[in-house]
Motif scaffolding. Structure first.
Motif, PDB file in Angstrom:
ATOM      1  N   ASP A 194      25.413 -36.462 -15.803  1.00 55.62           N
ATOM      2  CA  ASP A 194      25.032 -35.991 -17.132  1.00 55.62           C
ATOM      3  C   ASP A 194      24.828 -37.166 -18.080  1.00 55.62           C
ATOM      4  OD1 ASP A 194      24.916 -33.498 -18.960  1.00 55.62           O
ATOM      5  OD2 ASP A 194      26.278 -34.846 -20.013  1.00 55.62           O
ATOM      6  N   ALA A 195      23.729 -37.107 -18.862  1.00 54.29           N
ATOM      7  CA  ALA A 195      23.401 -38.200 -19.789  1.00 54.29           C
ATOM      8  C   ALA A 195      24.485 -38.381 -20.848  1.00 54.29           C
ATOM      9  CB  ALA A 195      22.053 -37.933 -20.456  1.00 54.29           C
ATOM     10  N   VAL A 196      24.958 -37.276 -21.408  1.00 47.78           N
ATOM     11  CA  VAL A 196      25.962 -37.348 -22.467  1.00 47.78           C
ATOM     12  C   VAL A 196      27.266 -37.918 -21.925  1.00 47.78           C
ATOM     13  CG1 VAL A 196      27.233 -36.022 -24.177  1.00 47.78           C
ATOM     14  CG2 VAL A 196      24.894 -35.357 -23.581  1.00 47.78           C
ATOM     15  N   ALA A 197      27.686 -37.416 -20.758  1.00 44.30           N
ATOM     16  CA  ALA A 197      28.944 -37.889 -20.176  1.00 44.30           C
ATOM     17  C   ALA A 197      28.868 -39.350 -19.773  1.00 44.30           C
ATOM     18  CB  ALA A 197      29.297 -37.017 -18.964  1.00 44.30           C
ATOM     19  N   ALA A 198      27.756 -39.753 -19.147  1.00 46.86           N
ATOM     20  CA  ALA A 198      27.624 -41.143 -18.685  1.00 46.86           C
ATOM     21  C   ALA A 198      27.676 -42.122 -19.847  1.00 46.86           C
ATOM     22  CB  ALA A 198      26.315 -41.308 -17.910  1.00 46.86           C
ATOM     23  N   ALA A 199      26.931 -41.823 -20.918  1.00 47.30           N
ATOM     24  CA  ALA A 199      26.902 -42.726 -22.072  1.00 47.30           C
ATOM     25  C   ALA A 199      28.266 -42.789 -22.748  1.00 47.30           C
ATOM     26  CB  ALA A 199      25.835 -42.268 -23.065  1.00 47.30           C
ATOM     27  N   SER A 200      28.949 -41.657 -22.837  1.00 45.64           N
ATOM     28  CA  SER A 200      30.237 -41.625 -23.529  1.00 45.64           C
ATOM     29  C   SER A 200      31.337 -42.320 -22.732  1.00 45.64           C
ATOM     30  CB  SER A 200      30.639 -40.168 -23.804  1.00 45.64           C
ATOM     31  OG  SER A 200      29.665 -39.513 -24.589  1.00 45.64           O
ATOM     32  N   ILE A 201      31.338 -42.139 -21.419  1.00 44.37           N
ATOM     33  CA  ILE A 201      32.390 -42.721 -20.589  1.00 44.37           C
ATOM     34  C   ILE A 201      32.260 -44.235 -20.506  1.00 44.37           C
ATOM     35  CG2 ILE A 201      33.241 -42.881 -18.215  1.00 44.37           C
ATOM     36  CD1 ILE A 201      34.254 -40.450 -19.624  1.00 44.37           C
ATOM     37  N   THR A 202      31.020 -44.744 -20.399  1.00 40.14           N
ATOM     38  CA  THR A 202      30.818 -46.189 -20.209  1.00 40.14           C
ATOM     39  C   THR A 202      30.795 -46.968 -21.508  1.00 40.14           C
ATOM     40  OG1 THR A 202      28.402 -45.865 -20.213  1.00 40.14           O
ATOM     41  CG2 THR A 202      29.519 -45.821 -18.083  1.00 40.14           C
ATOM     42  N   LYS A 203      30.768 -46.276 -22.647  1.00 37.13           N
ATOM     43  CA  LYS A 203      30.686 -46.971 -23.923  1.00 37.13           C
ATOM     44  C   LYS A 203      31.919 -47.841 -24.150  1.00 37.13           C
ATOM     45  CE  LYS A 203      30.018 -46.141 -28.879  1.00 37.13           C
ATOM     46  NZ  LYS A 203      29.881 -45.115 -29.930  1.00 37.13           N
ATOM     47  N   GLY A 204      31.683 -49.086 -24.509  1.00 40.89           N
ATOM     48  CA  GLY A 204      32.773 -49.990 -24.850  1.00 40.89           C
ATOM     49  C   GLY A 204      33.503 -50.599 -23.669  1.00 40.89           C
ATOM     50  N   LEU A 205      32.982 -50.417 -22.433  1.00 43.68           N
ATOM     51  CA  LEU A 205      33.656 -50.964 -21.258  1.00 43.68           C
ATOM     52  C   LEU A 205      33.157 -52.357 -20.891  1.00 43.68           C
ATOM     53  CD1 LEU A 205      33.925 -47.835 -18.921  1.00 43.68           C
ATOM     54  CD2 LEU A 205      35.629 -48.781 -20.472  1.00 43.68           C
ATOM     55  N   GLY A 206      32.204 -52.881 -21.652  1.00 44.76           N
ATOM     56  CA  GLY A 206      31.738 -54.239 -21.404  1.00 44.76           C
ATOM     57  C   GLY A 206      30.856 -54.380 -20.184  1.00 44.76           C
ATOM     58  N   LEU A 263      37.704 -45.348 -14.125  1.00 43.85           N
ATOM     59  CA  LEU A 263      36.641 -46.348 -14.289  1.00 43.85           C
ATOM     60  C   LEU A 263      37.126 -47.612 -15.015  1.00 43.85           C
ATOM     61  CD1 LEU A 263      33.703 -47.031 -13.764  1.00 43.85           C
ATOM     62  CD2 LEU A 263      33.111 -45.897 -15.914  1.00 43.85           C
ATOM     63  N   PRO A 264      37.824 -47.513 -16.163  1.00 44.69           N
ATOM     64  CA  PRO A 264      38.310 -48.756 -16.802  1.00 44.69           C
ATOM     65  C   PRO A 264      39.238 -49.579 -15.911  1.00 44.69           C
ATOM     66  CG  PRO A 264      38.374 -46.924 -18.353  1.00 44.69           C
ATOM     67  CD  PRO A 264      38.079 -46.330 -17.011  1.00 44.69           C
ATOM     68  N   PRO A 265      40.252 -48.964 -15.222  1.00 45.60           N
ATOM     69  CA  PRO A 265      41.067 -49.776 -14.304  1.00 45.60           C
ATOM     70  C   PRO A 265      40.244 -50.388 -13.172  1.00 45.60           C
ATOM     71  CG  PRO A 265      42.141 -47.675 -14.749  1.00 45.60           C
ATOM     72  CD  PRO A 265      40.779 -47.583 -15.324  1.00 45.60           C
ATOM     73  N   LEU A 266      39.235 -49.659 -12.685  1.00 47.96           N
ATOM     74  CA  LEU A 266      38.390 -50.197 -11.628  1.00 47.96           C
ATOM     75  C   LEU A 266      37.639 -51.439 -12.113  1.00 47.96           C
ATOM     76  CD1 LEU A 266      37.091 -49.945  -8.799  1.00 47.96           C
ATOM     77  CD2 LEU A 266      35.346 -48.468  -9.850  1.00 47.96           C
ATOM     78  N   VAL A 309      23.310 -52.712 -15.813  1.00 46.81           N
ATOM     79  CA  VAL A 309      24.071 -51.579 -15.277  1.00 46.81           C
ATOM     80  C   VAL A 309      24.010 -50.401 -16.240  1.00 46.81           C
ATOM     81  CG1 VAL A 309      26.383 -50.763 -14.680  1.00 46.81           C
ATOM     82  CG2 VAL A 309      25.603 -52.995 -13.870  1.00 46.81           C
ATOM     83  N   THR A 310      24.197 -50.680 -17.528  1.00 47.76           N
ATOM     84  CA  THR A 310      24.138 -49.617 -18.526  1.00 47.76           C
ATOM     85  C   THR A 310      22.764 -48.968 -18.560  1.00 47.76           C
ATOM     86  OG1 THR A 310      25.769 -50.802 -19.865  1.00 47.76           O
ATOM     87  CG2 THR A 310      24.501 -49.084 -20.960  1.00 47.76           C
ATOM     88  N   THR A 311      21.709 -49.781 -18.476  1.00 50.36           N
ATOM     89  CA  THR A 311      20.350 -49.244 -18.484  1.00 50.36           C
ATOM     90  C   THR A 311      20.112 -48.344 -17.283  1.00 50.36           C
ATOM     91  OG1 THR A 311      19.522 -51.194 -19.651  1.00 50.36           O
ATOM     92  CG2 THR A 311      17.905 -49.835 -18.509  1.00 50.36           C
ATOM     93  N   VAL A 316      28.111 -48.634 -10.483  1.00 51.68           N
ATOM     94  CA  VAL A 316      27.015 -47.651 -10.536  1.00 51.68           C
ATOM     95  C   VAL A 316      27.325 -46.465  -9.627  1.00 51.68           C
ATOM     96  CG1 VAL A 316      24.589 -47.261  -9.971  1.00 51.68           C
ATOM     97  CG2 VAL A 316      25.257 -49.338 -11.164  1.00 51.68           C
ATOM     98  N   GLY A 317      27.855 -46.759  -8.435  1.00 57.02           N
ATOM     99  CA  GLY A 317      28.178 -45.677  -7.504  1.00 57.02           C
ATOM    100  C   GLY A 317      29.324 -44.798  -7.975  1.00 57.02           C
ATOM    101  N   TRP A 318      30.281 -45.399  -8.669  1.00 54.81           N
ATOM    102  CA  TRP A 318      31.452 -44.627  -9.093  1.00 54.81           C
ATOM    103  C   TRP A 318      31.182 -43.822 -10.367  1.00 54.81           C
ATOM    104  CZ3 TRP A 318      35.387 -43.072  -6.488  1.00 54.81           C
ATOM    105  CH2 TRP A 318      36.541 -42.623  -7.120  1.00 54.81           C
ATOM    106  N   THR A 319      30.191 -44.238 -11.141  1.00 56.01           N
ATOM    107  CA  THR A 319      29.914 -43.566 -12.412  1.00 56.01           C
ATOM    108  C   THR A 319      28.889 -42.465 -12.189  1.00 56.01           C
ATOM    109  OG1 THR A 319      30.251 -45.716 -13.466  1.00 56.01           O
ATOM    110  CG2 THR A 319      29.373 -43.949 -14.843  1.00 56.01           C
TER     111      THR A 319
END
Length: 546
Positions: free
Chosen positions: A125-137, A408-411, A142-144, A356-359
């Motif tokens: 999901d676009a909304v979930a992917a953008a929200s989960i990865t935001k601020g993880l550096g 995801l952050p601990p990974l 990868v973000t694109t 990428v595979g885990w997200t």
């Protein structure tokens, strides 16, 4: 009136949670889903069932449009190969793998039903992917890839869903017709979106100095494009995404600075509310879904959901690594400067490939398509296994959003993936180029007659800027490329000091306002200047390395 009260209730919860989200240290979407689960089981609270039509018409267009409008067209184009294969090939591959698992592991699931389930839970999901990865550096590439995939894959999944639903209802399915329909629906959606995007560009260019009208037009655009595309029976999702990408590409030349500032504030507020309500609604659906499950023990239905979740996760990981190292889908061609070209390809590092595979977080689209299943078939009989499909879809969403989102952050920390200085260096190189060109313009091309003293002052200012940016670039070159805090600390110290000064100035301005020492107009103008400076510092703090 009841629906209005429900919306107010959700907004109150959302705003209250946003105030404590940082203290709880949970990713915001996960916090909202968990709170939605708790609210759903409170007996005296209102029934807040999700209406799929509202999701597809009210929530999906602005969320997709905003995400696309914030996507760099240059970066999107560079990563088009991995994005298209993730969004098309992987969606159909995942649909097929889940269909096989559902057909053989869930008793009574026919092939059409199994493919229907696969189409529902296959797209991240676009909304979930953008929200989960935001601020993880994460790196920009990868973000694109992640955001681009989740923008485009909805169309593939919805087309597969539509044909699987027809197969369940009628018992017939023609593969070649489905293939032709896919190209028509996808291609038509992209074409309409691009044409609509340039129409809006044309309109914006002819609206002069009216930020209110332009901001209102950006709010209207996703709904107009989505409805027009759906009316022509092509992909409304791809149409909205295409329009957003066109607007992203042409925005610098059509929007004034005032319009950009106002549009950013308005859209940030709207997306904050829509995102929050969507994630709360996901959690709220579980009680009603569980209530309608009959003929299965809790262990059975949870087990089915975990099997499908495991298949979705494993298939994505296997496919992503296979594509990265066997098919070179995650490599880009590097070009040398000065007219020369290099055929050397650079692959995405394996750590980033694993991310990428885990997200692969599922979200509101999967739940909305599941809830959009009809209650009865064409012959009037109940739709088979509808409630079980709903529950399995919820489990997949919960596992991929909450479990994968929390890990995801601990990974990322475990893999040692740290923010790079590349973006900061690129910003300073741009600033250096601008300062150099401005200096040349002042000395040789400035058309306005000014006093020599003023010209000397402007020249000194640009020379100071050139020296500062050159030193900053040199510092970044010499700093270790591991996000080391020593290279970042001075930037944060400067921003913190400037913000403290602005706080003092605001308090002084407020005191002068209460005393009536100056007129309201002068106070407002000074207040606006402080607002602009505060916004600049906020952007600088967000874009700087963290």
């Amino acid at each position: 009136m009841a629906n209005f009260q429900v919306v107010i209730f959700l907004m109150a919860i959302l705003i209250g949670l946003s105030a404590v989200a940082d203290k709880i240290r949970l990713p915001y979407p996960i916090l909202l889903v968990l709170v939605g689960l708790i609210i759903g089981f409170v007996p005296f609270l209102p029934d807040l069932a999700m209406d799929p039509d509202v999701v597809f018409l009210v929530f999906l267009p602005p969320l997709l449009y905003n995400a696309a409008a914030k996507t760099s067209w240059h970066e999107f184009r560079k990563s088009l190969r991995p994005i298209s294969t993730l969004a098309i090939t992987l969606v159909f591959f995942t649909t097929t793998a889940i269909a096989v698992a559902a057909h053989y592991y869930i008793p009574g699931f026919s092939w059409p039903l199994a493919f229907l389930l696969g189409a529902i839970v296959s797209p991240p999901d676009a909304v979930a992917a953008a929200s989960i990865t935001k601020g993880l550096g994460l790196s920009r590439r990868v973000t694109t890839i992640l955001e681009g995939e989740s923008l485009v894959n909805d169309a593939s999944a919805l087309i597969a869903y539509r044909y699987a639903l027809v197969a369940v209802s009628t018992g017939s399915f023609v593969l070649w017709k489905a293939g032709l329909q896919f190209f028509w629906v996808a291609g038509g959606g992209i074409l309409i979106g691009v044409l609509a995007g340039y129409c809006f560009v044309f309109i914006h260019k002819r609206i002069n100095n009216n930020a209110t009208v332009e901001t209102s037009l950006t709010l209207l655009a996703p709904f107009v494009v989505y409805l027009a595309a759906e009316r022509l029976h092509v992909s409304g999702v791809l149409a909205v995404v295409s329009t957003g990408l066109v607007m992203s590409w042409r925005a610098p030349e059509i929007f004034s600075s005032e319009t950009r500032m106002r549009t950013r504030v308005v859209w940030d507020s709207i997306i904050f509310l829509l995102d929050g309500i969507v994630f709360i609604l996901i959690g709220l659906q579980l009680p009603d879904i569980v209530k309608d499950i009959k003929g299965y023990s809790p262990g059975q239905v949870i087990g089915y959901g975990l099997i499908i979740s495991a298949v979705a996760i494993v298939v994505r990981l296997v496919w992503v690594f296979t594509s990265a190292y066997w098919l070179n889908l995650f490599s880009i061609r590097r070009h040398k400067g000065n007219g020369g070209e290099s055929t050397r390809r650079t692959n995405l590092p394996w750590r980033n490939v694993l991310i990428v595979g885990w997200t692969g977080t599922r979200g509101v689209l999967s739940l909305a398509t599941a809830m959009a299943l009809p209650l009865t078939l064409d012959n009037g009989s109940p739709f088979p296994y509808r409630h079980l499909i709903l529950f399995i879809a919820f489990v997949v969403i919960f596992v991929t959003l909450v479990v994968q989102g929390l890990t995801l952050p601990p990974l990322i920390r475990l893999l040692g993936v740290k923010p790079r200085n590349d973006e900061r260096k690129e910003e300073m190189e741009l600033q250096l180029l601008m300062a150099d060109c401005t200096l040349d313009y002042i000395n040789h091309h400035l058309a306005v007659d000014i006093a020599p003293e003023l010209k000397e002052q402007l020249t000194r200012r640009q020379l100071h800027a050139v020296a500062r940016f050159k030193k900053g670039i040199e510092d970044l070159k010499n700093a270790p490329d591991n996000g080391d805090a020593s290279a970042i600390l001075p930037v944060h110290q400067i921003v913190s000091a400037q913000k403290e000064i602005i706080r003092f100035q605001r308090q002084l301005l407020l005191t002068l306002h209460h005393k009536g020492s100056f007129g309201d107009e002068a106070i407002r103008k000074m207040e606006r200047e402080l607002d602009i400076e505060d916004l600049r510092l906020h952007v600088q703090q967000e874009k700087g390395p963290v």
